[in-house]
Design an enzyme around this catalytic site. Structure first.
Site, short mmCIF file in Angstrom:
data_model
loop_
_atom_site.label_atom_id
_atom_site.label_comp_id
_atom_site.label_asym_id
_atom_site.label_seq_id
_atom_site.Cartn_x
_atom_site.Cartn_y
_atom_site.Cartn_z
N SER A 61 0.79 -1.24 0.00
CA SER A 61 0.00 0.00 0.00
C SER A 61 0.82 1.28 0.00
O SER A 61 0.24 2.35 -0.20
CB SER A 61 -0.92 0.03 1.22
OG SER A 61 -2.15 -0.53 0.89
N LYS A 64 0.31 3.57 -2.82
CA LYS A 64 -0.93 4.35 -3.02
C LYS A 64 -0.69 5.86 -3.12
O LYS A 64 -1.26 6.50 -4.01
CB LYS A 64 -1.97 3.98 -1.94
CG LYS A 64 -2.50 2.56 -2.20
CD LYS A 64 -3.37 2.01 -1.09
CE LYS A 64 -3.82 0.61 -1.48
NZ LYS A 64 -4.28 -0.20 -0.37
N TYR A 189 -2.89 -2.58 -10.63
CA TYR A 189 -2.85 -2.44 -9.16
C TYR A 189 -1.99 -3.54 -8.52
O TYR A 189 -1.16 -3.26 -7.65
CB TYR A 189 -4.30 -2.48 -8.64
CG TYR A 189 -4.38 -2.50 -7.13
CD1 TYR A 189 -4.20 -1.34 -6.38
CD2 TYR A 189 -4.63 -3.69 -6.44
CE1 TYR A 189 -4.25 -1.36 -4.99
CE2 TYR A 189 -4.69 -3.72 -5.06
CZ TYR A 189 -4.50 -2.56 -4.34
OH TYR A 189 -4.55 -2.59 -2.97
N TYR A 241 -4.37 3.25 7.80
CA TYR A 241 -5.66 2.54 7.82
C TYR A 241 -6.51 3.03 9.01
O TYR A 241 -6.51 4.21 9.32
CB TYR A 241 -5.47 1.02 7.91
CG TYR A 241 -4.45 0.44 6.97
CD1 TYR A 241 -4.61 0.54 5.60
CD2 TYR A 241 -3.33 -0.23 7.45
CE1 TYR A 241 -3.68 -0.02 4.73
CE2 TYR A 241 -2.41 -0.80 6.59
CZ TYR A 241 -2.59 -0.68 5.23
OH TYR A 241 -1.67 -1.24 4.38
N VAL A 259 1.15 -3.83 3.72
CA VAL A 259 1.14 -5.15 4.37
C VAL A 259 2.43 -5.94 4.12
O VAL A 259 2.60 -7.02 4.67
CB VAL A 259 -0.10 -5.99 3.98
CG1 VAL A 259 -1.38 -5.32 4.46
CG2 VAL A 259 -0.14 -6.27 2.48
N1 GLU Z 1 -1.74 -5.59 -2.28
C1 GLU Z 1 -2.43 -5.46 -1.02
C2 GLU Z 1 -3.91 -5.64 -1.21
O1 GLU Z 1 -4.45 -5.07 -2.11
C3 GLU Z 1 -2.13 -4.14 -0.43
C4 GLU Z 1 -2.77 -3.95 0.92
C5 GLU Z 1 -2.01 -3.07 1.83
O2 GLU Z 1 -0.79 -3.02 1.85
O3 GLU Z 1 -2.72 -2.42 2.60
O4 GLU Z 1 -4.58 -6.34 -0.50
#
Ligand code: GLU
Length: 305
Positions: A61, A64, A189, A241, A259
């Site tokens: 993430s 992002k 993605y 988050y 994650v």
């Molecule tokens: N590739 C992970 C997903 O889409 C990223 C989630 C994350 O790092 O929060 O579930």
């Protein structure tokens, strides 16, 4: 400072056992949890590193904010605001954030999966491949490494098992919040999440956000200053988050976790920080990484509040 960071890492190493590596992407379950590293890059031109700062991990993430920067540069703020909101969801990273009615742009936040999938579709390119290549090139520039690439095994692992993200993609499509072919957008993605990075590269990206678009040791501006304000603000309210409020109190800087165990920290006008430790807390944030940042922030008075 190197010694200070080394002591900090040694002191926090005990926390690496307290988190759990992500297992919902099968390839991530294989990662050694006993890793902890940090890199700090200051606007005074200095760089400091400690622990296993050279080890690579998937960005997840933390990509992002980079996707959002590129989508802002490609489309401008008005278009982005018509597709993705800015309010914190207060929900887990993979939540389906909608009520019984229509899914609206204000329900999707670019720092959690639903909004980020929408943002992936807003990056310009004739197809998913070109979109991803542009994102990879942009990430390489920010990270100062022209060889940055994806971890193919993690990419394929998530592509094979990422059915919840697929569901989010189709839901967004149903409500007109993503452009183009859903599977192509998801492929962009998944590839974006599997970019293989290290602490220094994360710190360099954080540095660009702290310096309002300038690369480390350069006067070159690679994105508009106002987009740093936009992204840093969203990082502050939802970069961690549904742990963002607590993080704001205990650490107090814009930051983004993934994650894979990475955290990118941004101390506006002062420094970019990259941290890695793969054991996660129950919200999906690096357990030991947060402990390191808490102590670091308190020692150095980093909180922006
Ligand atoms: N590739 C992970 C997903 O889409 C990223 C989630 C994350 O790092 O929060 O579930």
């Amino acid at each position: 400072m190197d010694e200070f960071l080394e002591n900090l890492i040694n002191e926090c190493r005990k926390y690496t056992d307290m988190g759990k590596v992500a297992t919902y992407i099968p390839e991530l379950a294989k990662v050694d949890p006993n890793q902890l590293g940090i890199c700090v890059i200051g606007t005074n031109g200095k760089i400091f590193r400690a622990g296993q700062h050279q080890n690579r991990f998937t960005i997840q993430s933390v990509v992002k904010p980079i996707m959002l920067l590129l989508a802002l540069a490609d489309n401008g703020e008005e278009v982005i605001r018509s597709k993705v909101g800015v309010e914190a969801t207060g929900k887990p990273f993979d939540a389906i954030n909608m009520n019984a009615g229509k899914l609206e742009s204000k329900h999707v936040n670019p720092m959690v999966n639903m909004g980020a999938i929408a943002v992936a579709s807003l990056i310009k390119g004739k197809d998913g491949n070109e979109r991803f290549q542009r994102l990879l090139e942009f990430t390489r520039v920010l990270a100062g490494n022209p060889e940055l690439d994806i971890n193919e095994d993690v990419y394929l692992s998530e592509k094979r098992t990422g059915n919840k993200n697929r569901a989010l993609g189709y839901l967004l499509k149903n409500y007109g919040l993503i452009e183009g072919d859903v599977d192509e957008v998801l492929d962009t993605y998944f590839k974006a999440c599997s970019i293989h990075i290290n602490c220094e590269e994360l710190a360099r990206i954080g540095y660009c956000l702290c310096s309002h678009g300038k690369l480390w040791k350069s006067d070159e501006r690679v994105f508009e200053a106002r987009y740093a304000n936009y992204v840093n603000a969203i990082l502050t309210t939802c970069g961690m988050y549904d742990g963002s409020g607590e993080f704001a109190i205990n650490v107090g800087i814009p930051a983004k976790s993934g994650v894979g165990g990475g955290i990118m920290g941004v101390v506006p006008t002062r420094m970019g920080i990259g941290i890695f430790s793969p054991g996660l807390d129950d919200k999906g944030n690096s357990y030991a990484g947060i402990r390191v940042l808490e102590k670091f922030s308190k020692e150095m008075f980093l909180s922006i509040f």
